[in-house]
Motif scaffolding. Structure first.
Motif, PDB file in Angstrom:
ATOM      1  N   ILE A 127       0.834  -1.196   0.000  1.00  0.00           N
ATOM      2  CA  ILE A 127       0.000   0.000   0.000  1.00  0.00           C
ATOM      3  C   ILE A 127       0.870   1.248   0.000  1.00  0.00           C
ATOM      4  N   ALA A 128       0.509   2.180  -0.861  1.00  0.00           N
ATOM      5  CA  ALA A 128       1.210   3.459  -0.934  1.00  0.00           C
ATOM      6  C   ALA A 128       0.235   4.595  -0.676  1.00  0.00           C
ATOM      7  N   VAL A 129       0.718   5.661  -0.089  1.00  0.00           N
ATOM      8  CA  VAL A 129      -0.073   6.875   0.134  1.00  0.00           C
ATOM      9  C   VAL A 129       0.578   8.010  -0.637  1.00  0.00           C
ATOM     10  N   ILE A 130      -0.237   8.723  -1.417  1.00  0.00           N
ATOM     11  CA  ILE A 130       0.237   9.898  -2.165  1.00  0.00           C
ATOM     12  C   ILE A 130      -0.330  11.145  -1.500  1.00  0.00           C
ATOM     13  N   ILE A 131       0.531  12.083  -1.161  1.00  0.00           N
ATOM     14  CA  ILE A 131       0.109  13.329  -0.517  1.00  0.00           C
ATOM     15  C   ILE A 131       0.544  14.509  -1.384  1.00  0.00           C
ATOM     16  N   PRO A 132      -0.368  15.126  -2.144  1.00  0.00           N
ATOM     17  CA  PRO A 132      -0.019  16.362  -2.858  1.00  0.00           C
ATOM     18  C   PRO A 132       0.321  17.451  -1.847  1.00  0.00           C
ATOM     19  N   SER A 133       1.425  18.121  -2.086  1.00  0.00           N
ATOM     20  CA  SER A 133       1.910  19.078  -1.089  1.00  0.00           C
ATOM     21  C   SER A 133       2.004  20.468  -1.704  1.00  0.00           C
ATOM     22  N   ALA A 150       0.213  10.174  11.322  1.00  0.00           N
ATOM     23  CA  ALA A 150      -1.029   9.435  11.595  1.00  0.00           C
ATOM     24  C   ALA A 150      -1.238   8.258  10.651  1.00  0.00           C
ATOM     25  N   ILE A 151      -0.373   8.089   9.664  1.00  0.00           N
ATOM     26  CA  ILE A 151      -0.511   6.986   8.705  1.00  0.00           C
ATOM     27  C   ILE A 151       0.018   5.705   9.344  1.00  0.00           C
ATOM     28  N   GLY A 152      -0.797   4.668   9.343  1.00  0.00           N
ATOM     29  CA  GLY A 152      -0.498   3.433  10.053  1.00  0.00           C
ATOM     30  C   GLY A 152       0.592   2.588   9.423  1.00  0.00           C
ATOM     31  N   PRO A 153       1.020   1.537  10.119  1.00  0.00           N
ATOM     32  CA  PRO A 153       2.128   0.686   9.662  1.00  0.00           C
ATOM     33  C   PRO A 153       1.771  -0.208   8.476  1.00  0.00           C
ATOM     34  N   GLN A 154       0.488  -0.317   8.118  1.00  0.00           N
ATOM     35  CA  GLN A 154       0.113  -1.136   6.974  1.00  0.00           C
ATOM     36  C   GLN A 154       0.547  -0.517   5.646  1.00  0.00           C
ATOM     37  N   VAL A 155       0.950   0.761   5.689  1.00  0.00           N
ATOM     38  CA  VAL A 155       1.402   1.470   4.492  1.00  0.00           C
ATOM     39  C   VAL A 155       2.901   1.266   4.301  1.00  0.00           C
ATOM     40  N   HIS A 156       3.292   0.888   3.081  1.00  0.00           N
ATOM     41  CA  HIS A 156       4.701   0.613   2.782  1.00  0.00           C
ATOM     42  C   HIS A 156       5.463   1.853   2.335  1.00  0.00           C
ATOM     43  N   PRO A 175      11.052   6.495   7.478  1.00  0.00           N
ATOM     44  CA  PRO A 175      11.810   5.943   6.343  1.00  0.00           C
ATOM     45  C   PRO A 175      10.931   5.605   5.146  1.00  0.00           C
ATOM     46  N   ARG A 176       9.622   5.592   5.325  1.00  0.00           N
ATOM     47  CA  ARG A 176       8.721   5.272   4.216  1.00  0.00           C
ATOM     48  C   ARG A 176       8.531   6.444   3.268  1.00  0.00           C
ATOM     49  N   VAL A 177       8.929   7.635   3.690  1.00  0.00           N
ATOM     50  CA  VAL A 177       8.616   8.854   2.939  1.00  0.00           C
ATOM     51  C   VAL A 177       9.608   9.074   1.804  1.00  0.00           C
ATOM     52  N   THR A 178       9.057   9.336   0.613  1.00  0.00           N
ATOM     53  CA  THR A 178       9.838   9.749  -0.554  1.00  0.00           C
ATOM     54  C   THR A 178       9.268  11.065  -1.049  1.00  0.00           C
ATOM     55  N   ASP A 225      -3.595  18.680   4.199  1.00  0.00           N
ATOM     56  CA  ASP A 225      -4.067  19.776   5.055  1.00  0.00           C
ATOM     57  C   ASP A 225      -4.741  19.312   6.334  1.00  0.00           C
ATOM     58  N   GLY A 226      -4.743  18.002   6.598  1.00  0.00           N
ATOM     59  CA  GLY A 226      -5.318  17.489   7.817  1.00  0.00           C
ATOM     60  C   GLY A 226      -6.820  17.314   7.807  1.00  0.00           C
ATOM     61  N   GLN A 227      -7.479  17.547   6.677  1.00  0.00           N
ATOM     62  CA  GLN A 227      -8.927  17.416   6.603  1.00  0.00           C
ATOM     63  C   GLN A 227      -9.378  15.964   6.394  1.00  0.00           C
ATOM     64  N   MET A 228      -8.453  15.088   6.008  1.00  0.00           N
ATOM     65  CA  MET A 228      -8.784  13.685   5.754  1.00  0.00           C
ATOM     66  C   MET A 228      -8.127  12.812   6.817  1.00  0.00           C
ATOM     67  N   ASP A 229      -8.908  11.957   7.433  1.00  0.00           N
ATOM     68  CA  ASP A 229      -8.435  11.131   8.538  1.00  0.00           C
ATOM     69  C   ASP A 229      -7.685   9.904   8.011  1.00  0.00           C
ATOM     70  N   PRO A 230      -6.363   9.810   8.226  1.00  0.00           N
ATOM     71  CA  PRO A 230      -5.624   8.620   7.790  1.00  0.00           C
ATOM     72  C   PRO A 230      -6.106   7.337   8.457  1.00  0.00           C
ATOM     73  N   GLY A 231      -6.821   7.458   9.571  1.00  0.00           N
ATOM     74  CA  GLY A 231      -7.349   6.285  10.248  1.00  0.00           C
ATOM     75  C   GLY A 231      -8.413   5.562   9.436  1.00  0.00           C
ATOM     76  N   LEU A 232      -8.962   6.224   8.414  1.00  0.00           N
ATOM     77  CA  LEU A 232      -9.968   5.600   7.549  1.00  0.00           C
ATOM     78  C   LEU A 232      -9.346   4.852   6.377  1.00  0.00           C
ATOM     79  N   LEU A 233      -8.034   4.834   6.300  1.00  0.00           N
ATOM     80  CA  LEU A 233      -7.353   4.293   5.133  1.00  0.00           C
ATOM     81  C   LEU A 233      -7.763   2.851   4.828  1.00  0.00           C
ATOM     82  N   ASP A 234      -7.880   2.014   5.844  1.00  0.00           N
ATOM     83  CA  ASP A 234      -8.264   0.616   5.621  1.00  0.00           C
ATOM     84  C   ASP A 234      -9.638   0.502   4.970  1.00  0.00           C
ATOM     85  N   ASN A 235     -10.537   1.428   5.286  1.00  0.00           N
ATOM     86  CA  ASN A 235     -11.869   1.401   4.689  1.00  0.00           C
ATOM     87  C   ASN A 235     -11.816   1.582   3.176  1.00  0.00           C
ATOM     88  N   PHE A 236     -10.830   2.351   2.717  1.00  0.00           N
ATOM     89  CA  PHE A 236     -10.695   2.605   1.287  1.00  0.00           C
ATOM     90  C   PHE A 236      -9.941   1.474   0.581  1.00  0.00           C
TER      91      PHE A 236
END
Length: 331
Positions: A14-20, A33-39, A63-66, A101-112
């Motif tokens: 699993i990857a997370v993309i964050i536009p900055s 706040a991003i859980g350990p299930q994300v690589h 270390p997961r951040v690129t 911007d903190g408006q989206m809860d990373p805790g919901l990631l598994d639901n998606f």
């Protein structure tokens, strides 16, 4: 919601993309706040004037951040596409897009992620309209704007069962993303809606994920004038392209005949009736019953044919996960 895999299948990467872009106040908290299930976590610095890429690189020790950097600002769509490309190159399985911007809860990631991993969908997106109690928190203008956008998106994308099209909390299977024309997808405000149109053209299964709306005292940037002037033409263009692709180029069905014949009868009958009504009004004589029937009959039949086409289109929403079919085709 639990993430499970089919027997014999490797665990999803699993990857997370964050536009900055101007999110330095919140982005470190989002990453934390991003859980350990994300690589992998891809922070895409979209030529941010605050140098958010350098900020993350110097302040974040995860270390997961690129950090992916743009030389020119490309908009949120361009940032997400760059994140998709990097994740695909690194062999990721599912890619989740979360705003910084903190408006989206990373805790919901598994639901998606779970519906994609479980073979129920190829693409998932948030829906802030699921809980009626929480809708009351949404500013009235934003609520109305989202309703208008949702109706136009249903027509242009063909996903009649989806709502809240501008919601940016999304996830996609990498195998499906590979089949999207990244260079053609809108890179700015129309990005989320254009993604749905492109997904429909490859018959990808898309579902909504209920989530709460989080709004504080910020002023809504959603302007009705922008919807009408900027989005209306693009929705009409995508609708015409979708109908051509799905009903004439890639497939033919009864609905392919219902739409043009229905429109021809509907417009022809209405035009015939209007012309004879004007002529009768100018002559000062009532229109004959026969003329009224000749005008009304094609209008009624044409309307029925158009409604039959709409019913077929609504029933044709893709339901089967495309990535499962692509997996079966592999040697």
């Amino acid at each position: 919601m639990n993430i499970s895999t089919h027997p014999g299948q490797p665990a999803p990467r699993i990857a997370v993309i964050i536009p900055s872009y101007r999110v330095t106040r919140h982005i470190l908290g989002v990453i934390a706040a991003i859980g350990p299930q994300v690589h992998r976590i891809y922070v895409v610095d979209d030529k941010c004037p605050d140098n958010s890429g350098d900020f993350v690189a110097s302040q974040c020790t995860d270390p997961r951040v690129t950090v992916v950097r743009h030389d020119v600002n490309q908009g949120v769509g361009g940032a997400v596409m760059s994140g998709y490309r990097a994740a695909i190159d690194d062999g990721m399985t599912v890619m989740v897009k979360i705003d910084g911007d903190g408006q989206m809860d990373p805790g919901l990631l598994d639901n998606f992620v779970a519906p994609i991993v479980n073979g129920e969908a190829d693409y998932t997106k948030g829906n802030r309209f699921f809980n009626l109690d929480h809708i009351r928190r949404m500013p009235a203008m934003r609520l109305f704007g989202n309703a208008v956008l949702s109706l136009m998106t249903k027509l242009s994308s063909g996903y009649w069962d989806l709502f809240d099209p501008t919601n940016g909390y999304t996830a996609i299977h990498a195998d499906v993303a590979r089949h999207l024309p990244f260079d053609k997808i809108s890179k700015r405000y129309f990005f989320e809606t254009d993604m749905l149109f492109r997904l429909n053209t490859i018959s990808a299964a898309v579902i909504d994920i209920p989530m709460d709306a989080h709004y504080g005292d910020e002023v809504s940037n959603l302007k009705i004038s922008k919807i009408v002037t900027e989005f209306l033409f693009k929705h009409m263009r995508n609708f015409a392209k979708r109908i051509f692709y799905n009903y004439y180029l890639r497939n033919m069905s009864v609905a392919s005949l219902q739409l043009p014949l229905g429109l021809l009868l509907l417009l022809g009958g209405a035009g015939f009736g209007a012309v004879h009504w004007i002529m009768s009004a100018r002559a000062g004589v009532p229109t004959t019953a026969g003329t009224v029937m000749v005008a009304a009959l094609p209008v009624i039949v044409g309307l029925q044919l158009v409604l039959a086409f709409a019913a077929h289109d609504i029933a044709s929403v893709p339901r089967r996960a495309l990535h499962l079919a692509l997996r079966r085709r592999r040697p």
